[in-house]
Design a protein around this motif. Structure first.
Motif, short mmCIF file in Angstrom:
data_model
loop_
_atom_site.label_atom_id
_atom_site.label_comp_id
_atom_site.label_asym_id
_atom_site.label_seq_id
_atom_site.Cartn_x
_atom_site.Cartn_y
_atom_site.Cartn_z
N UNK A 174 -0.01 4.88 -2.04
CA UNK A 174 -0.22 6.04 -1.17
C UNK A 174 0.69 7.18 -1.59
N UNK A 175 1.94 6.87 -1.90
CA UNK A 175 2.88 7.91 -2.35
C UNK A 175 2.41 8.51 -3.67
N UNK A 176 1.93 7.67 -4.58
CA UNK A 176 1.43 8.18 -5.86
C UNK A 176 0.20 9.07 -5.66
N UNK A 177 -0.68 8.69 -4.74
CA UNK A 177 -1.85 9.50 -4.44
C UNK A 177 -1.46 10.86 -3.87
N UNK B 296 7.58 11.85 -1.35
CA UNK B 296 9.01 11.54 -1.46
C UNK B 296 9.48 10.78 -0.21
N UNK B 297 9.01 11.20 0.96
CA UNK B 297 9.37 10.54 2.21
C UNK B 297 8.93 9.08 2.19
N UNK B 298 7.70 8.82 1.72
CA UNK B 298 7.21 7.45 1.63
C UNK B 298 8.03 6.60 0.67
N UNK C 214 8.45 -1.17 6.97
CA UNK C 214 8.59 -1.34 8.42
C UNK C 214 9.05 -0.04 9.07
N UNK C 215 9.92 0.70 8.40
CA UNK C 215 10.39 1.98 8.92
C UNK C 215 9.26 2.99 8.96
N UNK C 216 8.43 3.00 7.92
CA UNK C 216 7.29 3.93 7.87
C UNK C 216 6.34 3.64 9.03
N UNK D 198 0.81 -1.21 0.00
CA UNK D 198 0.00 0.00 0.00
C UNK D 198 0.84 1.26 0.00
N UNK D 199 2.12 1.13 0.27
CA UNK D 199 2.99 2.30 0.38
C UNK D 199 3.14 3.03 -0.95
#
Length: 114
Positions: free
Chosen positions: A31-34, A71-73, A79-81, A27-28
């Motif tokens: 979510x970043x693209x959104x 960019x952060x995502x 796991x870090x997120x 899902x990461x």
């Protein structure tokens, strides 16, 4: 018998943890693209307004923040997120809840379009 039950419980926890990490990773990227799409849309809105003012500045700032979050995502492992979000939530519960409410509204807006 107790040792076997303990071992099985540990294996179950490890499997559940691995599944959660896999789901978070899957899902990461969407979510970043959104977030990136939202940032681009907000940026376009601020450029098309043709006016200067507080509202335009706020929209431009929101666009920058959405792009930074995307960019952060992209730059982190799932796991870090999860760990960083959990730590942030503990430090700033009110701000996290406000952000979650805004994200819910935006997600609902996205689902309504689809």
């Amino acid at each position: 018998m107790a040792h076997e039950a303990s071992r099985q419980a540990q294996e179950l926890m490890e499997q559940a943890s691995a599944q959660l990490k896999d789901q978070a990773g899957a899902q990461q990227h969407p979510a970043a693209e959104g977030l990136r799409a939202l940032g681009n849309e907000l940026q376009a809105m601020s450029e098309q307004s043709g006016q200067q003012g507080v509202a335009t500045d706020l929209v431009r700032h929101a666009a920058d923040r959405a792009n930074q979050a995307a960019q952060w995502l992209d730059q982190r492992e799932a796991a870090t997120v999860v760990s960083e979000v959990r730590d942030y939530t503990r430090r700033n519960p009110g701000l996290f809840l406000a952000g979650a409410a805004i994200a819910g509204v935006l997600a609902g807006r996205g689902w309504a379009r689809a």
